[in-house]
Design an enzyme around this catalytic site. Structure first.
Site, PDB file in Angstrom:
ATOM      1  N   HIS A 155       0.822  -1.210   0.000  1.00 28.90           N
ATOM      2  CA  HIS A 155       0.000   0.000   0.000  1.00 28.90           C
ATOM      3  C   HIS A 155       0.857   1.261   0.000  1.00 28.90           C
ATOM      4  O   HIS A 155       0.360   2.365  -0.222  1.00 28.90           O
ATOM      5  CB  HIS A 155      -0.932  -0.006   1.216  1.00 28.90           C
ATOM      6  CG  HIS A 155      -2.229   0.703   0.987  1.00 28.90           C
ATOM      7  ND1 HIS A 155      -2.306   1.944   0.407  1.00 28.90           N
ATOM      8  CD2 HIS A 155      -3.504   0.352   1.286  1.00 28.90           C
ATOM      9  CE1 HIS A 155      -3.579   2.330   0.347  1.00 28.90           C
ATOM     10  NE2 HIS A 155      -4.320   1.378   0.861  1.00 28.90           N
ATOM     11  N   ASP A 397      -9.872 -11.820 -15.546  1.00 23.59           N
ATOM     12  CA  ASP A 397      -9.846 -12.979 -16.450  1.00 23.59           C
ATOM     13  C   ASP A 397      -8.467 -13.070 -17.104  1.00 23.59           C
ATOM     14  O   ASP A 397      -8.032 -12.159 -17.803  1.00 23.59           O
ATOM     15  CB  ASP A 397     -10.937 -12.819 -17.515  1.00 23.59           C
ATOM     16  CG  ASP A 397     -11.028 -13.996 -18.461  1.00 23.59           C
ATOM     17  OD1 ASP A 397     -10.241 -14.945 -18.332  1.00 23.59           O
ATOM     18  OD2 ASP A 397     -11.909 -13.960 -19.339  1.00 23.59           O
TER      19      ASP A 397
END
Length: 451
Positions: A155, A397
């Site tokens: 982060h 995907d």
């Protein structure tokens, strides 16, 4: 769950040479959560239409993605005064290959449990930060043919918007498609503009979200609260429940008839009130709600499309438990709305200037609080509720179909919560929340019954 057997560990570097050198991170990269954020995706067995090798496809496409997102292949380096810089040295990211005798059906409703941690690469922060990859991935094959992909992303380098941007483009490259959005990598854009004068006194910074959250009345620190056992729950808020809450809040005296309160403000207000009830606060107990606000469109000029870094800022709504409970949901939602509205260009730039002038940023960094009772902490009597409602988190995907489930792993910290859209896109929301064990059942009761 069946044990995870680690088969291989690879270091993946950019597919072609990239720019090399160090540059300081922007101020927003250096505060709050600078550890890694874990997320896991689950996939059914690839169909026969997918002719490739899963591991080879992921490794090769990741290498090509790192060419475009080369900061992810670098390493952090500590500077004096709690600062960090990013060394773009192309040392690469970590990619692990594992397998398990478990089946996807063993995960039931995919609620995060300690078992999830075995599906995501773990980071040991006792090691020097210069040795820790900024991105780690683990693909695990299950007995049924299904797959999980667990990722841990620093982060300190990216926020949620940028993290999902990277993952999405990785998927596109794996499918043989061009980039949809080229990352904008120059963080100096957040250093531009006329600097504001340094803060003259501590009270000025308190209006900018940097002060410590309130403590329980009668306590001088949060040490005892941090020691109490917590538990994580994944709670579904149906479309019907959301509509009931919004109907109530948008007919209250606090609602703007032209716009009304958003789903986030509505649900966040409800969660805040329910937590105060469950925790058994006295009416005069101060309480705050931390809100993560994306500043990309709030600064002037707006950040370029594809800005790759941290562009979120913490806004804080404040009240007392008595006010929250006695004044109803509209009051809580209005407090949250006011906090979000306060995040203007001046707010952001003043906050940057404050951090630039702060002697040491360690007090704002979670990495120093791991395993201790020091450092940033929301906890009782406070909450932090991060929204993933606008992030492109679903539909990753790599060529064998979209995930059947994705979500956060165990979410540590009393009062730490995430709000996610339901994958089925049916108008329902998912609340992933962590509370003390002593408060969770009462919280769930209020969450569903106080409608």
């Amino acid at each position: 769950m069946a044990p995870i057997i680690l088969r291989n560990i690879y270091t993946i570097v950019p597919s072609e040479p990239t720019w090399a050198g160090c540059f300081p991170l922007a101020e927003w990269d250096l505060v709050g959560t600078i550890t890694h954020v874990p997320t896991v995706y689950f996939y059914n067995k690839p169909s026969e239409l997918f002719q490739g090798n899963v591991v080879e496809t992921l490794r090769n496409s990741l290498s090509r993605a790192l060419f475009h997102f080369y900061p992810m292949a670098g390493r952090l380096k500590w500077l004096p005064r709690g600062r960090l810089e990013l060394d773009c040295n192309a040392e690469g990211v970590s990619f692990m290959e594992a397998e398990s005798e478990a089946k996807l059906s063993d995960f039931n409703d995919f609620s995060p449990t300690p078992e999830f941690e075995k599906l995501v690469p773990q980071v040991n922060y006792k090691h020097p930060i210069e040795t820790i990859p900024l991105f780690l991935a683990q693909v695990t094959r299950f007995k049924c043919g299904g797959i999980s992909l667990g990722v841990s992303i620093s982060h300190a380098v990216v926020d949620g918007q940028s993290a999902f941007h990277f993952l999405s483009e990785w998927g596109r490259i794996a499918r043989g498609e061009p980039l949809e959005t080229t990352p904008f990598l120059d963080r100096k854009i957040l250093w531009t503009g006329k600097p504001l004068p340094p803060f003259a006194s501590p009270p000025q910074c308190e209006r900018k979200g940097f002060e410590q959250p309130p403590l329980l009345i009668g306590e001088t620190d949060n040490v005892e609260e941090r020691k109490k056992k917590t538990t994580v729950e994944i709670l579904k808020l149906s479309k019907t429940l959301i509509e009931k809450l919004r109907s109530r809040v948008n007919t209250s005296e606090y609602a703007d008839p032209a716009r009304g309160f958003t789903r986030y403000k509505t649900v966040a207000g409800h969660v805040w009130r329910c937590a105060s009830k469950a925790r058994g606060h006295s009416p005069e107990q101060p309480t705050s709600l931390g809100i993560c606000v994306d500043t990309r469109s709030r600064v002037q000029p707006p950040l370029p499309r594809g800005y790759f870094g941290n562009a979120t800022i913490n806004a804080v709504a404040r009240s007392t438990s008595g006010e929250l409970i006695s004044n109803g949901l509209g009051f809580a939602a209005e407090k949250i709305s006011e906090a979000i509205k306060s995040v203007t260009n001046e707010y952001v730039m003043t906050g940057i200037e404050y951090l630039k002038n702060h002697e040491d940023l360690k007090t704002f960094q979670d990495i120093h609080a791991l395993g201790s009772t020091d450092g940033p902490f929301y906890g009782n009597p406070n909450l932090g509720l991060v929204s993933w409602l606008t992030l492109p988190m679903y539909g990753l995907d790599f060529g064998w179909g979209k995930e059947v489930h994705m979500g956060p792993c165990t979410h540590d910290g009393d009062g730490g919560s995430l709000l996610l859209p339901d994958k089925n896109d049916d108008g329902s929301l998912i609340l992933a929340t962590c509370l003390q064990v002593a408060h969770m059942e009462a919280f769930k009761k209020h969450l569903y019954e106080d409608i």
